[in-house]
Design a protein around this motif. Structure first.
Motif, PDB file in Angstrom:
ATOM      1  N   ARG A 157       0.846  -1.194   0.000  1.00 52.81           N
ATOM      2  CA  ARG A 157       0.000   0.000   0.000  1.00 52.81           C
ATOM      3  C   ARG A 157       0.880   1.242   0.000  1.00 52.81           C
ATOM      4  O   ARG A 157       1.771   1.388   0.832  1.00 52.81           O
ATOM      5  N   ALA A 194       0.819   6.962 -10.488  1.00 51.46           N
ATOM      6  CA  ALA A 194      -0.247   6.229  -9.787  1.00 51.46           C
ATOM      7  C   ALA A 194      -0.778   5.100 -10.669  1.00 51.46           C
ATOM      8  O   ALA A 194      -0.949   3.963 -10.222  1.00 51.46           O
ATOM      9  N   ARG A 231      -0.573   1.087 -10.001  1.00 54.01           N
ATOM     10  CA  ARG A 231      -1.802   0.283 -10.025  1.00 54.01           C
ATOM     11  C   ARG A 231      -1.610  -0.923 -10.937  1.00 54.01           C
ATOM     12  O   ARG A 231      -1.922  -2.059 -10.575  1.00 54.01           O
ATOM     13  N   PHE A 254      -0.032  -2.771  -7.119  1.00 55.49           N
ATOM     14  CA  PHE A 254      -0.007  -2.117  -5.804  1.00 55.49           C
ATOM     15  C   PHE A 254      -1.320  -1.393  -5.542  1.00 55.49           C
ATOM     16  O   PHE A 254      -2.029  -1.024  -6.477  1.00 55.49           O
ATOM     17  N   GLU A 255      -1.615  -1.179  -4.269  1.00 55.71           N
ATOM     18  CA  GLU A 255      -2.765  -0.337  -3.917  1.00 55.71           C
ATOM     19  C   GLU A 255      -2.263   1.080  -3.656  1.00 55.71           C
ATOM     20  O   GLU A 255      -1.482   1.319  -2.737  1.00 55.71           O
ATOM     21  N   VAL A 256      -2.723   1.997  -4.474  1.00 58.49           N
ATOM     22  CA  VAL A 256      -2.255   3.369  -4.397  1.00 58.49           C
ATOM     23  C   VAL A 256      -3.336   4.238  -3.763  1.00 58.49           C
ATOM     24  O   VAL A 256      -4.471   4.273  -4.246  1.00 58.49           O
ATOM     25  N   ILE A 257      -2.985   4.895  -2.675  1.00 59.74           N
ATOM     26  CA  ILE A 257      -3.928   5.831  -2.061  1.00 59.74           C
ATOM     27  C   ILE A 257      -3.482   7.225  -2.468  1.00 59.74           C
ATOM     28  O   ILE A 257      -2.436   7.704  -2.035  1.00 59.74           O
ATOM     29  N   TYR A 258      -4.237   7.837  -3.357  1.00 54.82           N
ATOM     30  CA  TYR A 258      -3.851   9.161  -3.837  1.00 54.82           C
ATOM     31  C   TYR A 258      -4.594  10.206  -3.011  1.00 54.82           C
ATOM     32  O   TYR A 258      -5.815  10.169  -2.909  1.00 54.82           O
ATOM     33  N   THR A 259      -3.831  11.129  -2.419  1.00 55.41           N
ATOM     34  CA  THR A 259      -4.462  12.066  -1.483  1.00 55.41           C
ATOM     35  C   THR A 259      -4.643  13.453  -2.074  1.00 55.41           C
ATOM     36  O   THR A 259      -5.192  14.326  -1.412  1.00 55.41           O
ATOM     37  N   GLY A 260      -4.156  13.667  -3.295  1.00 55.34           N
ATOM     38  CA  GLY A 260      -4.443  14.936  -3.961  1.00 55.34           C
ATOM     39  C   GLY A 260      -3.412  16.025  -3.726  1.00 55.34           C
ATOM     40  O   GLY A 260      -2.326  15.782  -3.196  1.00 55.34           O
ATOM     41  N   ALA A 316      -2.107  10.358   6.842  1.00 55.00           N
ATOM     42  CA  ALA A 316      -2.763   9.482   5.867  1.00 55.00           C
ATOM     43  C   ALA A 316      -2.063   8.130   5.813  1.00 55.00           C
ATOM     44  O   ALA A 316      -2.711   7.082   5.806  1.00 55.00           O
ATOM     45  N   GLU A 340      -3.876   4.675   6.819  1.00 57.00           N
ATOM     46  CA  GLU A 340      -4.056   3.722   5.723  1.00 57.00           C
ATOM     47  C   GLU A 340      -3.149   2.500   5.846  1.00 57.00           C
ATOM     48  O   GLU A 340      -3.185   1.622   4.997  1.00 57.00           O
ATOM     49  N   ASP A 341      -2.326   2.458   6.896  1.00 60.98           N
ATOM     50  CA  ASP A 341      -1.357   1.374   7.072  1.00 60.98           C
ATOM     51  C   ASP A 341      -0.523   1.168   5.810  1.00 60.98           C
ATOM     52  O   ASP A 341      -0.358   0.041   5.325  1.00 60.98           O
TER      53      ASP A 341
END
Lengths: 136, 327
Positions: A10, A29, A33, A37-43, A54, A58-59
């Motif tokens: 992550r 990103a 993907r 992978f899991e991508v957490i996009y926060t902007g 974050a 989000e671990d």
């Protein structure tokens, strides 16, 4: 479905500071993907504290920072500091952007694991992550 | 942070990393999480769970963000679980619901967790229910559960949430869409979002006439017009949600639903554990798999596994001495 992994890596991807150029980070990103992978996009316009919070919530094992504003010598170390303050120094930080070689050496000394400059093939980022996280 | 003990200690100490790590374990379907949840079970308190579902782009994240703000104003601790799809090809995902919620990033009373559905159909992740349990144990009053952008038949949210809000927008189709079975039937509250766009009133009318066509229900889902991006209609939406929660309490439906949920969850766990072990058994036991292939149909093999394997269908890591209290 067979492609779904039990423990995907992550990654929090963020734009820090006053910098609205998000085309590059979106391309990255997408590449991450597609690598599974899991991508957490926060902007846009994130502060170091927001990015670290974050990643904790989000671990995430990795934080990727994108920055084209020239403030990398302030903002990257601020993220590293914040991580230490939150006892999360085990989270890997990498970055991308227009960053001079001398600064790259300095940032690595401060704890940024890797910096990718414009023109770096996406494959290079994926390969680097895979090598660093063989289980992810 | 390694091992069960550290995790439980971090969790109890209210460390957000302990919570995040525990949620990762349920996402990974790691059976050892049962030990943590069993340890915590005397302190378990179910949070109010509000589900938000609707097609992609209807404004679910923006609506959730706005409601977080409203609930924080009432001093409630709020967690958000936002599910996005994983790629069926690479397994990867872009989880982007946080973007709309970043103004709450530094509020200690708010926890936001993005989840990949990881191949689970139904609009949620397989981990949603256990994640809710963990969030309740951690002290959150509300969990706002946002599904993937759904089509017509991803309805699992209704089984997990106390109150399901179906989010619609103008311009999504004609009145026949309203008649179809599926998502329109699971709403406890309708939110017609982007209500500043032309056609919003028509959507409201179509929902109303759809509701009037059916049998008379004990709970008639209210319809609320919202413009989430401008924080309009949110008080009304929350008020409608609260009326529904009141209804669940006074009719006894809340307790009934809670019982149903726990039964479903136990039955699902039987399926999940047994399936995993059975598949392994069929791979490992050459004799058994030969007989299955000879038989050409799967029934006798399934029956044999269920009748002869019994306890060994529980994954090793999940076994423990904990037994239910007998009365």
């Amino acid at each position: 479905m067979s492609a779904v992994q039990a423990k995907p890596l992550r990654i929090v991807l963020a734009k820090v500071g006053l910098d609205g150029h998000d085309r590059g980070v979106k391309v990255v990103a997408r590449a991450l993907r597609d690598a599974g992978f899991e991508v957490i996009y926060t902007g846009l316009r994130q502060t170091p504290a927001m990015v670290v919070e974050a990643a904790l919530q989000e671990d995430a094992q990795v934080i990727g920072l994108s920055l084209h504003s020239g403030a990398h010598m302030t903002l990257f170390p601020a993220v590293i500091e914040e991580l230490k303050k939150r006892q999360a120094g085990d989270i890997t930080v990498f970055g991308g952007g227009i960053i001079p070689d001398d600064d790259i050496a300095e940032l690595k000394k401060l704890g940024v694991a890797e910096i990718f400059t414009p023109g770096a093939p996406l494959e290079e980022i994926v390969t680097w992550l895979r090598k660093r996280f063989p289980d992810g | 942070m390694s091992g069960d003990r550290d995790l439980a200690a971090e969790f109890r100490a209210g460390n957000v990393r302990g919570l995040a790590r525990a949620i990762s374990l349920v996402e990974q379907r790691d059976p050892t999480v049962r030990h943590l949840l069993e340890e915590l079970r005397d302190g378990l308190r179910r949070p109010r769970v509000l589900g938000f579902t609707g097609a992609p782009g209807t404004g679910k994240s923006t609506l959730v963000d706005a409601l977080v703000g409203l609930l924080r104003g009432r001093d409630q601790k709020v967690a958000v679980v936002a599910v996005d799809p994983n790629s069926p090809f690479s397994g990867g995902a872009i989880l982007g619901d946080r973007i709309r919620m970043q103004r709450h990033a530094l509020d200690g009373g708010v926890y936001i967790r993005s989840m990949g559905a990881r191949g689970h159909l139904g609009g949620l992740s397989a981990a949603s229910r256990e994640a809710i349990r963990l969030l309740g144990a951690f002290g959150f009053d509300y969990v706002l559960l946002e599904t993937v952008g759904v089509g017509q038949s991803e309805l699992e949210v209704a089984a997990v949430a106390d109150t399901t809000v179906v989010v619609l927008t103008p311009g999504q189709g004609d009145s026949v869409q309203m008649l179809k079975a599926g998502i329109m039937e699971i709403a406890d509250v309708f939110a017609v979002n982007k209500a500043d766009l032309p056609g919003a009133q028509k959507v409201v009318q179509e929902i109303r006439s759809m509701l009037n066509m059916g049998p008379k229900l004990a709970w008639k889902p209210p319809i609320v017009m919202t413009v989430a991006a401008r924080a309009e209609g949110l008080e009304e939406l929350l008020e409608a949600v609260e009326r529904h929660q009141q209804h669940l309490e006074t009719t006894g439906e809340a307790a009934e639903r809670a019982a149903e949920r726990l039964k479903d969850e136990a039955a699902d766990l039987v399926g999940e554990w047994a399936r995993r072990q059975a598949r392994k058994l069929l791979d490992d036991d050459a004799e058994l798999s030969r007989r299955l292939l000879d038989d050409r149909v799967p029934y006798a093999a399934a029956e044999e596994i269920l009748t002869t394997e019994g306890e060994s269908l529980v994954p090793r890591a999940a076994r423990s001495r904990h037994k239910m209290k007998s009365r």
